[in-house]
Design a protein around this motif. Structure first.
Motif, PDB file in Angstrom:
ATOM      1  N   ARG A 199       0.833  -1.197   0.000  1.00  0.00           N
ATOM      2  CA  ARG A 199       0.000   0.000   0.000  1.00  0.00           C
ATOM      3  C   ARG A 199       0.868   1.248   0.000  1.00  0.00           C
ATOM      4  N   ALA A 200       1.909   1.250   0.817  1.00  0.00           N
ATOM      5  CA  ALA A 200       2.801   2.408   0.881  1.00  0.00           C
ATOM      6  C   ALA A 200       3.510   2.624  -0.449  1.00  0.00           C
ATOM      7  N   THR A 201       3.899   1.536  -1.103  1.00  0.00           N
ATOM      8  CA  THR A 201       4.579   1.650  -2.387  1.00  0.00           C
ATOM      9  C   THR A 201       3.651   2.257  -3.439  1.00  0.00           C
ATOM     10  N   ILE A 202       2.392   1.828  -3.453  1.00  0.00           N
ATOM     11  CA  ILE A 202       1.413   2.366  -4.409  1.00  0.00           C
ATOM     12  C   ILE A 202       1.176   3.846  -4.148  1.00  0.00           C
ATOM     13  N   TYR A 203       0.996   4.195  -2.853  1.00  0.00           N
ATOM     14  CA  TYR A 203       0.781   5.600  -2.509  1.00  0.00           C
ATOM     15  C   TYR A 203       2.015   6.443  -2.822  1.00  0.00           C
ATOM     16  N   ALA A 204       3.203   5.856  -2.699  1.00  0.00           N
ATOM     17  CA  ALA A 204       4.438   6.579  -3.023  1.00  0.00           C
ATOM     18  C   ALA A 204       4.484   6.918  -4.507  1.00  0.00           C
ATOM     19  N   VAL A 205       4.067   5.972  -5.357  1.00  0.00           N
ATOM     20  CA  VAL A 205       4.044   6.217  -6.807  1.00  0.00           C
ATOM     21  C   VAL A 205       3.041   7.318  -7.137  1.00  0.00           C
ATOM     22  N   ILE A 206       1.844   7.220  -6.545  1.00  0.00           N
ATOM     23  CA  ILE A 206       0.817   8.242  -6.793  1.00  0.00           C
ATOM     24  C   ILE A 206       1.298   9.600  -6.289  1.00  0.00           C
ATOM     25  N   GLY A 207       1.864   9.604  -5.090  1.00  0.00           N
ATOM     26  CA  GLY A 207       2.365  10.853  -4.512  1.00  0.00           C
ATOM     27  C   GLY A 207       3.468  11.480  -5.335  1.00  0.00           C
ATOM     28  N   ALA A 212      10.207  19.843 -10.075  1.00  0.00           N
ATOM     29  CA  ALA A 212       9.531  18.566 -10.347  1.00  0.00           C
ATOM     30  C   ALA A 212      10.273  17.414  -9.676  1.00  0.00           C
ATOM     31  N   ILE A 213      11.603  17.430  -9.729  1.00  0.00           N
ATOM     32  CA  ILE A 213      12.385  16.375  -9.074  1.00  0.00           C
ATOM     33  C   ILE A 213      12.200  16.425  -7.562  1.00  0.00           C
ATOM     34  N   LEU A 214      12.313  17.631  -6.985  1.00  0.00           N
ATOM     35  CA  LEU A 214      12.183  17.793  -5.535  1.00  0.00           C
ATOM     36  C   LEU A 214      10.781  17.440  -5.051  1.00  0.00           C
ATOM     37  N   PHE A 215       9.767  18.001  -5.704  1.00  0.00           N
ATOM     38  CA  PHE A 215       8.392  17.739  -5.288  1.00  0.00           C
ATOM     39  C   PHE A 215       7.998  16.285  -5.550  1.00  0.00           C
ATOM     40  N   ALA A 229       6.531  11.278  -3.099  1.00  0.00           N
ATOM     41  CA  ALA A 229       6.762   9.856  -2.821  1.00  0.00           C
ATOM     42  C   ALA A 229       6.884   9.623  -1.317  1.00  0.00           C
ATOM     43  N   MET A 230       7.571  10.523  -0.631  1.00  0.00           N
ATOM     44  CA  MET A 230       7.732  10.406   0.820  1.00  0.00           C
ATOM     45  C   MET A 230       6.380  10.522   1.529  1.00  0.00           C
ATOM     46  N   ALA A 231       5.596  11.530   1.149  1.00  0.00           N
ATOM     47  CA  ALA A 231       4.291  11.722   1.772  1.00  0.00           C
ATOM     48  C   ALA A 231       3.376  10.531   1.506  1.00  0.00           C
ATOM     49  N   GLY A 232       3.394  10.038   0.272  1.00  0.00           N
ATOM     50  CA  GLY A 232       2.550   8.896  -0.069  1.00  0.00           C
ATOM     51  C   GLY A 232       2.930   7.649   0.711  1.00  0.00           C
ATOM     52  N   ALA A 233       4.233   7.380   0.809  1.00  0.00           N
ATOM     53  CA  ALA A 233       4.692   6.203   1.548  1.00  0.00           C
ATOM     54  C   ALA A 233       4.344   6.318   3.028  1.00  0.00           C
ATOM     55  N   SER A 293       7.044   4.977   9.935  1.00  0.00           N
ATOM     56  CA  SER A 293       6.527   5.590   8.707  1.00  0.00           C
ATOM     57  C   SER A 293       7.502   6.634   8.174  1.00  0.00           C
ATOM     58  N   TRP A 294       8.111   7.382   9.089  1.00  0.00           N
ATOM     59  CA  TRP A 294       9.081   8.411   8.694  1.00  0.00           C
ATOM     60  C   TRP A 294      10.305   7.779   8.027  1.00  0.00           C
ATOM     61  N   THR A 295      10.792   6.677   8.570  1.00  0.00           N
ATOM     62  CA  THR A 295      11.954   5.988   7.999  1.00  0.00           C
ATOM     63  C   THR A 295      11.662   5.507   6.580  1.00  0.00           C
ATOM     64  N   ILE A 296      10.479   4.935   6.397  1.00  0.00           N
ATOM     65  CA  ILE A 296      10.091   4.440   5.072  1.00  0.00           C
ATOM     66  C   ILE A 296       9.875   5.608   4.107  1.00  0.00           C
ATOM     67  N   GLY A 297       9.274   6.679   4.588  1.00  0.00           N
ATOM     68  CA  GLY A 297       9.073   7.864   3.756  1.00  0.00           C
ATOM     69  C   GLY A 297      10.396   8.482   3.319  1.00  0.00           C
TER      70      GLY A 297
END
Length: 201
Positions: free
Chosen positions: A108-116, A140-143, A148-152, A166-170
């Motif tokens: 789920r975190a990986t999917i949200y990271a891609v969307i984010g 664009a690169i930074l955001f 990705a961090m926020a989504g994860a 969650s912070w470590t994974i983000g």
């Protein structure tokens, strides 16, 4: 000069459509190819397959453009571009592998990271517009990394993991996405250069 692509697959009825353009039209066609390849290359910033779109454009140009003269492309150019695009995909995959998933991210975190990352990169491209050319690219690169961090983090938080985990994974998702897009953009630059040099040399 590379072996002309159209000489390997001669379809005179299709490829000769450029003959009526004349030398000026051929120059415009070559310029259009380079411009479209650059636009496709920038699509990598928002997680679209820009490198592959540029390779497709090169193959189409090699197939339809004049088989002779300075502005023709050959099989070597198309294969070289394909190789660059493939290397870009490998870099992006490896960067992702050592990113969020290696840090223990859930599906789920990986999917949200891609969307984010897609949302963040698109937003960044718009935010960076006031700074010509480089502003949109850097933003664009930074955001994209921040998205990705926020989504994860959101994916892990809704999965019941504590904030610290969650912070470590983000954090890992941010660096994985950033390294992946930088690697893919670098490889994509090779595709653009092949297009540019192919029609100039």
């Amino acid at each position: 000069m590379f072996i002309a692509f159209s000489s390997i697959a001669p379809l005179a009825a299709i490829s000769s459509w450029t003959s009526w353009l004349g030398s000026t039209g051929n120059v415009l066609l070559a310029v259009l190819l380079v411009v479209l390849c650059i636009l496709a290359w920038t699509a990598n910033l928002v997680a679209l397959p820009g490198n592959w779109a540029a390779v497709l454009l090169l193959a189409l140009y090699a197939w339809l453009a004049p088989a002779e003269g300075r502005m023709n492309l050959g099989v070597g150019a198309v294969l070289g571009a394909f190789g660059c695009a493939f290397v870009g995909e490998v870099i992006e995959f490896l960067a992702g592998a050592v990113g969020a998933s290696r840090a223990g991210a859930s599906r789920r975190a990986t999917i949200y990271a891609v969307i984010g990352s897609m949302v963040g990169a698109t937003l960044g491209a718009v935010v960076g517009v006031p700074v010509p050319v480089v502003g949109s690219v850097i933003a664009a690169i930074l955001f994209g990394g921040l998205g990705a961090m926020a989504g994860a983090m959101y994916g892990e938080w809704t999965n019941g993991k504590p904030w610290r985990e969650s912070w470590t994974i983000g954090h890992a998702a941010f660096w994985g996405r950033t390294a992946g897009v930088l690697g893919k953009m670098t490889a994509g630059l090779g595709v653009v250069l092949i297009a540019l040099l192919g029609v100039l040399v």
